[in-house]
Write a protein that holds these residues in place. Structure first.
Motif, mmCIF file in Angstrom:
data_model
loop_
_atom_site.group_PDB
_atom_site.id
_atom_site.type_symbol
_atom_site.label_atom_id
_atom_site.label_comp_id
_atom_site.label_asym_id
_atom_site.label_seq_id
_atom_site.Cartn_x
_atom_site.Cartn_y
_atom_site.Cartn_z
ATOM 1 N N UNK A 91 43.065 -24.292 -71.614
ATOM 2 C CA UNK A 91 42.149 -23.978 -70.514
ATOM 3 C C UNK A 91 41.805 -25.257 -69.753
ATOM 4 N N UNK A 92 41.534 -26.326 -70.486
ATOM 5 C CA UNK A 92 41.246 -27.604 -69.839
ATOM 6 C C UNK A 92 42.476 -28.132 -69.097
ATOM 7 N N UNK A 130 24.151 -17.220 -62.407
ATOM 8 C CA UNK A 130 25.373 -16.829 -63.107
ATOM 9 C C UNK A 130 26.324 -18.017 -63.046
ATOM 10 N N UNK A 131 26.724 -18.529 -64.201
ATOM 11 C CA UNK A 131 27.546 -19.741 -64.256
ATOM 12 C C UNK A 131 28.854 -19.476 -64.981
ATOM 13 N N UNK A 132 29.968 -19.703 -64.277
ATOM 14 C CA UNK A 132 31.267 -19.747 -64.934
ATOM 15 C C UNK A 132 31.428 -21.129 -65.550
ATOM 16 N N UNK A 133 31.839 -21.168 -66.789
ATOM 17 C CA UNK A 133 31.785 -22.418 -67.545
ATOM 18 C C UNK A 133 33.066 -23.242 -67.508
ATOM 19 N N UNK A 134 34.199 -22.644 -67.164
ATOM 20 C CA UNK A 134 35.469 -23.357 -67.285
ATOM 21 C C UNK A 134 36.299 -23.199 -66.018
ATOM 22 N N UNK A 135 36.546 -24.310 -65.341
ATOM 23 C CA UNK A 135 37.378 -24.271 -64.135
ATOM 24 C C UNK A 135 38.776 -23.752 -64.452
ATOM 25 N N UNK A 136 39.232 -23.974 -65.675
ATOM 26 C CA UNK A 136 40.570 -23.531 -66.067
ATOM 27 C C UNK A 136 40.714 -22.025 -66.175
ATOM 28 N N UNK A 137 39.608 -21.298 -66.107
ATOM 29 C CA UNK A 137 39.668 -19.838 -66.142
ATOM 30 C C UNK A 137 39.426 -19.228 -64.768
ATOM 31 N N UNK A 138 39.547 -20.045 -63.728
ATOM 32 C CA UNK A 138 39.382 -19.520 -62.377
ATOM 33 C C UNK A 138 40.399 -18.420 -62.116
#
Length: 429
Positions: A129-130, A260-268
């Motif tokens: 993901x990273x 509402x916060x998405x935590x991982x840019x890799x899951x865009x």
């Protein structure tokens, strides 16, 4: 002795993986690619795990330019097996389902096999993901990486399917390592310190819910912060204030999703926020039957950017008086509340992207989930971020259980925006 010999053979393979090409590569990206080729061709599960671990460790230690070169090489060297694809094409005829299925699998890029194989290593999912977050950054400069990104997104959509996700309520008893990540990942209203966090997760009229994945059990994917109130809020300050008057959760009638916060840019591009909101609504209805209204207090991140671009292009949504007022503003000044409200209503209801979806990403998220644009509130967020994005304007989206599905279908099929009569009137030119 036999076991020692077996392990020695594996270690020898790993040590020689970087020399699988004719010439031993000196560059990190070349060594990574060499390891990837070895991984694809080595059928030993034990060796595969060790090579995968070596790839992840070498990648973690690499520099940005080495990663860019690595991504490009993967995208070029791990396409479909052309011989297998050609054979599958020659066997396909209309109506032959088995041949079509074989063609589908033959056409799969080997990048997907590579990513799946690396993911067998314990803990690899988070590292991949990273890795995709890095890839997204490099893809901005090199559009030829879009295919590789599509492969990541395709696999992540399966791995992070809603059926694998677990919703948990985060409270003050949640392990510290998770609470620390909540502070780090908060993307809408910064959490100042531990006291601020304690108020958001520990006060009886505040709640926080998050989605987790079994491969990343201590790392939230997305979370929503909830305020239990007696009326629909018009500003964020009273919600975040440390000295606010608390609402009795037993009598609260309004649940407000204020962050509402998405935590991982890799899951865009992997959507699970809509599932989270719907599940949180269901959970709140079960826990607090007095709750009757479910709304957001949301930012409008695209407003000021749209205004600036529209003034430059001569957008017809602005009257001459609007243009004059906006052009007279200094860098730190903001339009009066009436103009800010009118501009926001027009932006959210009339400004569309090429496919027909609304231009503002937050609006697109909520409208796509079946919400209704309920109200516009100027001077609602006077923080630096709020002023930079929208001159402090915030809006409410209403989640009405009786209309969510109808609104969702209207927006997804015809790009129709569900909007309250008051906001619709404000949005007219």
């Amino acid at each position: 002795m036999a076991q020692q010999s077996f392990l020695s053979e594996i270690l020898a393979r790993v040590a020689g993986a970087g020399r699988s090409r004719t010439e031993a590569p000196a560059d990190v990206s070349d060594r990574l690619i060499s390891l990837c080729h070895s991984l694809i061709h080595d059928r030993s599960e034990a060796a595969g795990l060790m090579i995968s671990r070596q790839i992840l460790d070498l990648y973690a230690a690499s520099k940005s330019d080495e990663r860019a070169a690595f991504f490009f090489a993967v995208s070029q060297e791990f396409g479909p097996d052309e011989d297998a694809l050609g054979a599958a094409i020659s066997l396909w005829k209309p109506g032959n389902i088995d041949a079509a299925r074989a063609l589908h699998f033959a056409a799969e890029p080997r990048t997907q096999e590579l990513i799946r194989t690396i993911n067998r290593v314990p803990g690899a999912t988070a590292e991949l993901v990273a890795m995709r977050a890095d890839l997204l950054n490099h893809a901005k400069q090199n559009t030829r990486l879009s295919g590789l990104d599509s492969d990541f997104q395709h696999l992540f959509a399966s791995w992070f399917n809603r059926g694998f996700l677990e919703m948990r309520q985060i409270d003050w008893s949640t392990p510290a390592q998770i609470l620390e990540k909540i502070i780090t990942y908060e993307a809408v209203h910064e959490i100042a310190d531990w006291d601020d966090l304690r108020q958001r997760v520990g006060d009886p009229d505040r709640m926080l819910f998050a989605f987790f994945h079994p491969a990343m059990p201590d790392d939230p994917l997305i979370f929503v912060e909830v305020a239990l109130l007696s009326e629909i809020p018009h500003a964020i300050g009273p919600i975040l204030a440390a000295d606010r008057e608390q609402t009795d959760p037993e009598t609260a009638t309004v649940a407000t999703f204020y962050s509402i916060s998405n935590c991982h840019a890799g899951l865009r591009g992997v959507s699970f926020g809509n599932f989270l909101i719907k599940q949180v609504v269901a959970e709140l209805q079960k826990l607090r039957p007095t709750l009757k209204t479910f709304v957001t207090l949301s930012p409008v991140p695209g407003l000021r950017k749209w205004v600036a671009q529209s003034l430059e292009s001569g957008d017809t949504l602005f009257s001459d008086a609007d243009k004059a007022a906006l052009n007279s503003l200094g860098e730190t000044e903001r339009p009066d509340d009436a103009l800010a409200t009118k501009l926001t209503a027009r932006f959210l209801t009339q400004v569309k992207r090429a496919p027909g979806t609304v231009a503002d990403p937050v609006a697109h998220f909520h409208l796509g989930n079946g919400a209704t644009l309920l109200g516009v509130h100027p001077s609602a967020d006077l923080s630096l971020r709020g002023m930079s994005n929208s001159w402090g304007v915030m809006v409410n989206y209403l989640y009405d259980g009786d209309k969510i599905e109808q609104n969702h279908k209207a927006y997804s099929s015809n790009y129709e925006v569900s909007v309250s009569p008051s906001v619709a009137a404000l949005g007219k030119v």
